[in-house]
Design a protein around this motif. Structure first.
Motif, PDB file in Angstrom:
ATOM      1  N   VAL A  34     -28.605  17.160 -22.406  1.00 11.72           N
ATOM      2  CA  VAL A  34     -29.622  18.023 -22.590  1.00 11.72           C
ATOM      3  C   VAL A  34     -30.279  18.520 -23.972  1.00 11.72           C
ATOM      4  CG1 VAL A  34     -28.266  20.344 -22.608  1.00 11.72           C
ATOM      5  CG2 VAL A  34     -30.520  20.424 -21.615  1.00 11.72           C
ATOM      6  N   SER A  35     -29.273  18.331 -24.775  1.00 12.43           N
ATOM      7  CA  SER A  35     -29.421  18.415 -26.256  1.00 12.43           C
ATOM      8  C   SER A  35     -30.355  17.229 -27.089  1.00 12.43           C
ATOM      9  CB  SER A  35     -28.404  18.954 -27.187  1.00 12.43           C
ATOM     10  OG  SER A  35     -27.899  20.092 -26.833  1.00 12.43           O
ATOM     11  N   THR A  36     -30.092  16.043 -26.481  1.00 11.92           N
ATOM     12  CA  THR A  36     -30.657  14.844 -27.180  1.00 11.92           C
ATOM     13  C   THR A  36     -31.506  13.982 -26.155  1.00 11.92           C
ATOM     14  OG1 THR A  36     -28.963  13.492 -26.396  1.00 11.92           O
ATOM     15  CG2 THR A  36     -28.446  14.657 -28.590  1.00 11.92           C
ATOM     16  N   GLY A  37     -31.276  13.990 -24.991  1.00 13.13           N
ATOM     17  CA  GLY A  37     -32.219  13.212 -24.012  1.00 13.13           C
ATOM     18  C   GLY A  37     -31.347  11.897 -23.716  1.00 13.13           C
ATOM     19  N   LYS A  38     -30.235  11.506 -24.391  1.00  9.46           N
ATOM     20  CA  LYS A  38     -29.697  10.464 -24.230  1.00  9.46           C
ATOM     21  C   LYS A  38     -28.993  10.253 -22.944  1.00  9.46           C
ATOM     22  CE  LYS A  38     -28.803   9.743 -29.233  1.00  9.46           C
ATOM     23  NZ  LYS A  38     -27.921   9.563 -30.332  1.00  9.46           N
ATOM     24  N   ALA A  39     -29.263   9.007 -22.462  1.00  2.37           N
ATOM     25  CA  ALA A  39     -28.438   8.704 -21.107  1.00  2.37           C
ATOM     26  C   ALA A  39     -27.003   9.047 -21.183  1.00  2.37           C
ATOM     27  CB  ALA A  39     -28.863   7.256 -20.758  1.00  2.37           C
ATOM     28  N   ILE A  40     -26.349   9.398 -20.241  1.00  2.00           N
ATOM     29  CA  ILE A  40     -24.895   9.640 -20.027  1.00  2.00           C
ATOM     30  C   ILE A  40     -24.447   8.609 -19.118  1.00  2.00           C
ATOM     31  CG2 ILE A  40     -23.164  11.058 -19.264  1.00  2.00           C
ATOM     32  CD1 ILE A  40     -24.810  13.379 -20.484  1.00  2.00           C
ATOM     33  N   VAL A  56     -38.971  21.879 -20.102  1.00  6.11           N
ATOM     34  CA  VAL A  56     -38.685  22.521 -21.454  1.00  6.11           C
ATOM     35  C   VAL A  56     -37.496  23.226 -20.999  1.00  6.11           C
ATOM     36  CG1 VAL A  56     -39.672  24.227 -22.931  1.00  6.11           C
ATOM     37  CG2 VAL A  56     -41.319  22.867 -22.002  1.00  6.11           C
ATOM     38  N   VAL A  57     -36.523  22.887 -21.876  1.00  4.64           N
ATOM     39  CA  VAL A  57     -35.181  23.356 -21.627  1.00  4.64           C
ATOM     40  C   VAL A  57     -34.591  24.392 -22.563  1.00  4.64           C
ATOM     41  CG1 VAL A  57     -32.828  22.602 -21.072  1.00  4.64           C
ATOM     42  CG2 VAL A  57     -34.912  20.995 -20.553  1.00  4.64           C
ATOM     43  N   ARG A  58     -34.037  25.400 -22.315  1.00  4.19           N
ATOM     44  CA  ARG A  58     -33.312  26.264 -23.231  1.00  4.19           C
ATOM     45  C   ARG A  58     -32.209  25.923 -23.645  1.00  4.19           C
ATOM     46  NH1 ARG A  58     -35.034  30.781 -25.457  1.00  4.19           N
ATOM     47  NH2 ARG A  58     -36.786  31.072 -24.112  1.00  4.19           N
ATOM     48  N   THR A  59     -31.503  25.566 -24.489  1.00  6.30           N
ATOM     49  CA  THR A  59     -30.190  25.275 -25.030  1.00  6.30           C
ATOM     50  C   THR A  59     -29.492  26.191 -26.015  1.00  6.30           C
ATOM     51  OG1 THR A  59     -30.747  23.847 -26.987  1.00  6.30           O
ATOM     52  CG2 THR A  59     -30.983  22.889 -24.764  1.00  6.30           C
ATOM     53  N   ASP A  60     -28.319  26.038 -26.332  1.00  5.54           N
ATOM     54  CA  ASP A  60     -27.669  26.972 -27.159  1.00  5.54           C
ATOM     55  C   ASP A  60     -28.441  26.827 -28.683  1.00  5.54           C
ATOM     56  OD1 ASP A  60     -26.030  27.796 -25.180  1.00  5.54           O
ATOM     57  OD2 ASP A  60     -24.369  26.368 -25.913  1.00  5.54           O
ATOM     58  N   ALA A  66     -25.125  21.379 -19.827  1.00  7.81           N
ATOM     59  CA  ALA A  66     -25.194  20.279 -20.966  1.00  7.81           C
ATOM     60  C   ALA A  66     -25.618  18.993 -20.399  1.00  7.81           C
ATOM     61  CB  ALA A  66     -23.513  19.840 -21.156  1.00  7.81           C
ATOM     62  N   ARG A  67     -26.211  18.885 -19.185  1.00  2.14           N
ATOM     63  CA  ARG A  67     -26.864  17.470 -18.520  1.00  2.14           C
ATOM     64  C   ARG A  67     -28.041  17.811 -17.731  1.00  2.14           C
ATOM     65  NH1 ARG A  67     -21.707  17.715 -18.220  1.00  2.14           N
ATOM     66  NH2 ARG A  67     -21.614  18.279 -16.037  1.00  2.14           N
ATOM     67  N   LEU A  68     -28.980  17.008 -17.757  1.00  2.00           N
ATOM     68  CA  LEU A  68     -30.068  16.959 -16.882  1.00  2.00           C
ATOM     69  C   LEU A  68     -29.812  15.674 -15.925  1.00  2.00           C
ATOM     70  CD1 LEU A  68     -32.895  17.423 -19.445  1.00  2.00           C
ATOM     71  CD2 LEU A  68     -32.351  18.999 -17.523  1.00  2.00           C
ATOM     72  N   MET A  69     -30.112  16.030 -14.632  1.00  2.00           N
ATOM     73  CA  MET A  69     -29.783  14.953 -13.733  1.00  2.00           C
ATOM     74  C   MET A  69     -31.140  14.627 -12.934  1.00  2.00           C
ATOM     75  SD  MET A  69     -27.383  15.007 -10.495  1.00  2.00           S
ATOM     76  CE  MET A  69     -28.340  15.866  -9.393  1.00  2.00           C
ATOM     77  N   CYS A  70     -31.437  13.306 -12.811  1.00  2.06           N
ATOM     78  CA  CYS A  70     -32.499  12.971 -12.185  1.00  2.06           C
ATOM     79  C   CYS A  70     -31.929  13.134 -10.382  1.00  2.06           C
ATOM     80  CB  CYS A  70     -32.787  11.498 -12.252  1.00  2.06           C
ATOM     81  SG  CYS A  70     -34.110  10.391 -11.047  1.00  2.06           S
ATOM     82  N   THR A  71     -32.883  13.834  -9.679  1.00  4.74           N
ATOM     83  CA  THR A  71     -32.520  14.149  -8.235  1.00  4.74           C
ATOM     84  C   THR A  71     -32.843  13.007  -7.529  1.00  4.74           C
ATOM     85  OG1 THR A  71     -34.888  15.027  -7.925  1.00  4.74           O
ATOM     86  CG2 THR A  71     -32.989  16.534  -8.758  1.00  4.74           C
ATOM     87  N   ALA A  72     -33.504  11.851  -7.912  1.00  2.00           N
ATOM     88  CA  ALA A  72     -34.064  10.625  -7.147  1.00  2.00           C
ATOM     89  C   ALA A  72     -32.797   9.735  -7.036  1.00  2.00           C
ATOM     90  CB  ALA A  72     -35.196   9.784  -7.811  1.00  2.00           C
ATOM     91  N   HIS A  73     -32.016   9.685  -8.059  1.00  4.50           N
ATOM     92  CA  HIS A  73     -31.025   8.444  -8.112  1.00  4.50           C
ATOM     93  C   HIS A  73     -29.732   8.917  -9.026  1.00  4.50           C
ATOM     94  CE1 HIS A  73     -32.399   7.331 -12.107  1.00  4.50           C
ATOM     95  NE2 HIS A  73     -31.435   6.606 -12.252  1.00  4.50           N
ATOM     96  N   GLY A  74     -29.749  10.248  -9.333  1.00  4.32           N
ATOM     97  CA  GLY A  74     -28.696  10.647  -9.861  1.00  4.32           C
ATOM     98  C   GLY A  74     -28.107  10.265 -11.438  1.00  4.32           C
TER      99      GLY A  74
END
Length: 118
Positions: free
Chosen positions: A88-94, A41-45, A75-83
């Motif tokens: 953060v707002s949409t979940g879309k892959a960057i 669960v992420v708090r965004t603007d 602005a971004r979430l990152m996977c700690t296993a492989h980067g």
């Protein structure tokens, strides 16, 4: 995969946490009759967002190797296993993954974050 396709997906109305407990990112496991359902669960603007805590690349939790998964600019979430990184707002892959995170609809009711209806 849609979040509802997971065998342990919680029902709409399931309480997750107190909304005050989400300062930036909160990793939690929702206990259901069919097992634990990993969530972020992420708090965004724009309010709260929620995702299945499973990287679509390796299906490991984003915080598998540590809790620092939110970028400094939030602005971004990152996977700690492989980067792999996700918006953060949409979940879309960057970058680093071909598909994005599975979004889970949430709402705040009586100060609690709950699974919302689809």
């Amino acid at each position: 995969m849609a979040w509802t396709d997971y065998s342990a997906a919680p029902e709409p109305g399931t309480p997750l946490c107190n909304a005050r407990d989400v300062q930036t990112v909160l990793s939690l496991a929702v206990r259901t009759a069919k097992g634990d359902f990993p969530m972020l669960v992420v708090r965004t603007d724009d309010g709260l967002r929620a995702y299945v805590n499973a990287c679509p690349h390796q299906h490991l939790p984003l915080d598998h190797r540590g809790g620092r998964i939110l970028s400094a600019d939030r602005a971004r979430l990152m996977c700690t296993a492989h980067g792999a990184r996700f918006d953060v707002s949409t979940g879309k892959a960057i970058d680093g993954a071909e598909c994005g995170l599975d979004a889970v609809p949430v709402a705040i009711r009586d100060g609690m974050v709950v699974i919302d209806r689809i």
